[in-house]
Write a protein that holds these residues in place. Structure first.
Motif, short mmCIF file in Angstrom:
data_model
loop_
_atom_site.label_atom_id
_atom_site.label_comp_id
_atom_site.label_asym_id
_atom_site.label_seq_id
_atom_site.Cartn_x
_atom_site.Cartn_y
_atom_site.Cartn_z
N GLY A 1 13.57 36.21 55.46
CA GLY A 1 12.42 35.32 55.40
C GLY A 1 11.10 35.95 55.81
O GLY A 1 10.06 35.31 55.71
N ALA B 1 10.46 31.44 41.96
CA ALA B 1 10.30 32.81 42.45
C ALA B 1 10.79 33.81 41.40
O ALA B 1 10.14 34.84 41.16
CB ALA B 1 11.07 32.99 43.76
N VAL C 1 12.93 27.11 53.00
CA VAL C 1 13.79 26.61 51.93
C VAL C 1 13.70 25.09 51.92
O VAL C 1 13.84 24.46 52.96
CB VAL C 1 15.24 27.07 52.15
CG1 VAL C 1 16.17 26.50 51.09
CG2 VAL C 1 15.32 28.59 52.18
N ARG D 1 12.31 40.98 48.48
CA ARG D 1 11.83 39.64 48.84
C ARG D 1 12.63 38.56 48.13
O ARG D 1 12.96 37.53 48.71
CB ARG D 1 10.35 39.51 48.48
CG ARG D 1 9.44 40.28 49.39
CD ARG D 1 7.97 39.99 49.09
NE ARG D 1 7.15 40.97 49.72
CZ ARG D 1 6.46 41.92 49.07
NH1 ARG D 1 6.48 41.96 47.76
NH2 ARG D 1 5.74 42.79 49.73
N SER E 1 8.92 36.56 52.40
CA SER E 1 8.53 35.38 51.62
C SER E 1 7.75 34.39 52.47
O SER E 1 6.77 33.82 52.00
CB SER E 1 9.77 34.72 51.02
OG SER E 1 10.60 34.22 52.04
N THR F 1 18.29 30.71 50.91
CA THR F 1 18.73 29.50 50.20
C THR F 1 20.22 29.28 50.41
O THR F 1 20.66 28.15 50.67
CB THR F 1 18.39 29.60 48.70
OG1 THR F 1 16.99 29.81 48.56
CG2 THR F 1 18.80 28.34 47.95
N ARG G 1 15.05 35.52 49.57
CA ARG G 1 15.00 34.12 49.13
C ARG G 1 16.41 33.61 48.80
O ARG G 1 16.78 32.50 49.15
CB ARG G 1 14.10 33.95 47.91
CG ARG G 1 12.64 34.28 48.11
CD ARG G 1 11.86 33.23 48.87
NE ARG G 1 11.90 31.92 48.29
CZ ARG G 1 10.93 31.36 47.59
NH1 ARG G 1 9.82 32.02 47.37
NH2 ARG G 1 11.06 30.13 47.15
N LEU H 1 13.70 28.62 44.04
CA LEU H 1 14.25 29.93 43.73
C LEU H 1 13.99 30.30 42.27
O LEU H 1 13.64 31.45 41.95
CB LEU H 1 15.75 29.94 44.04
CG LEU H 1 16.45 31.28 44.17
CD1 LEU H 1 15.73 32.19 45.16
CD2 LEU H 1 17.89 31.06 44.61
#
Length: 195
Positions: free
Chosen positions: A129, A150, A136, A72, A132, A80, A76, A147
């Protein structure tokens, strides 16, 4: 002059024969409690749980969860970098470290190749995606902060998992959690700035 005593033999003395005494209930309970305590201490001090094979499924589940969490996080990073191509070079080494963590944490079934040999198989299978579900942020600074959050959140979760993890996995989770905390710092610090 000292006269020696005559030697006494068992024939001269009548020794009554008695049944050996049975242990009391209290001494049996104390012995059982001591044995149970020793078994628990042995199980805690060793890398293997006292129950034998009961730790293998727990470790496998913990490893699979850690790999899913890393997957996951990789999603991300990819999302990003796709939303902010100017950040891709900055994110690349951190993303590579997360991918290495995922490979190191992957459970290895008996007779299968090591996690490093099957690095490409596990984490890239999910749709970007999908896990998550968070978009973004449109600003690069906000995307880096999201980020970092996370990374920090996963680092804290892994730190809490240390208490229930078997020895070697606990050491690995501690190392990966520390690395995640460093990633969170690097994502929110100004590149090139000195302290």
């Amino acid at each position: 002059m000292i006269t020696p005593f005559p030697a006494i033999t068992t024939e001269d003395v009548a020794v009554p024969w008695t049944l050996p005494s049975r242990p009391s209930r209290r001494s049996l309970l104390a012995g059982a409690a001591g044995a149970a305590g020793a078994a628990l201490l042995t199980g805690c001090s060793d890398d293997h749980p006292a129950g034998g094979e009961t730790g293998i499924p727990l470790e496998r589940r913990m490893r699979e969860t850690a790999v899913r969490d890393s997957a996951r996080l990789l999603e991300r990073y990819d999302a990003t970098a796709a939303a902010h191509p100017a950040l891709a070079a900055r994110l690349a080494p951190l993303r590579a470290a997360v991918a290495a963590h995922s490979a190191a944490l992957a459970p290895t079934p008996a007779g299968s190749p090591s996690p490093s040999a099957s690095r490409s198989g596990g984490t890239g299978a999910a749709a970007p995606g999908a896990a998550s579900g968070e978009p973004v942020p449109p600003k690069p600074a906000d995307a880096l902060t999201a980020l970092a959050d996370a990374e920090r959140s996963l680092s804290e979760a892994r730190t809490m998992d240390l208490a229930g993890a078997p020895g070697e996995l606990a050491r690995m989770l501690a190392s990966v959690a520390a690395c995640g905390a460093v990633h969170a710092y690097l994502l929110t610090s100004t590149p090139g700035a000195t302290s």
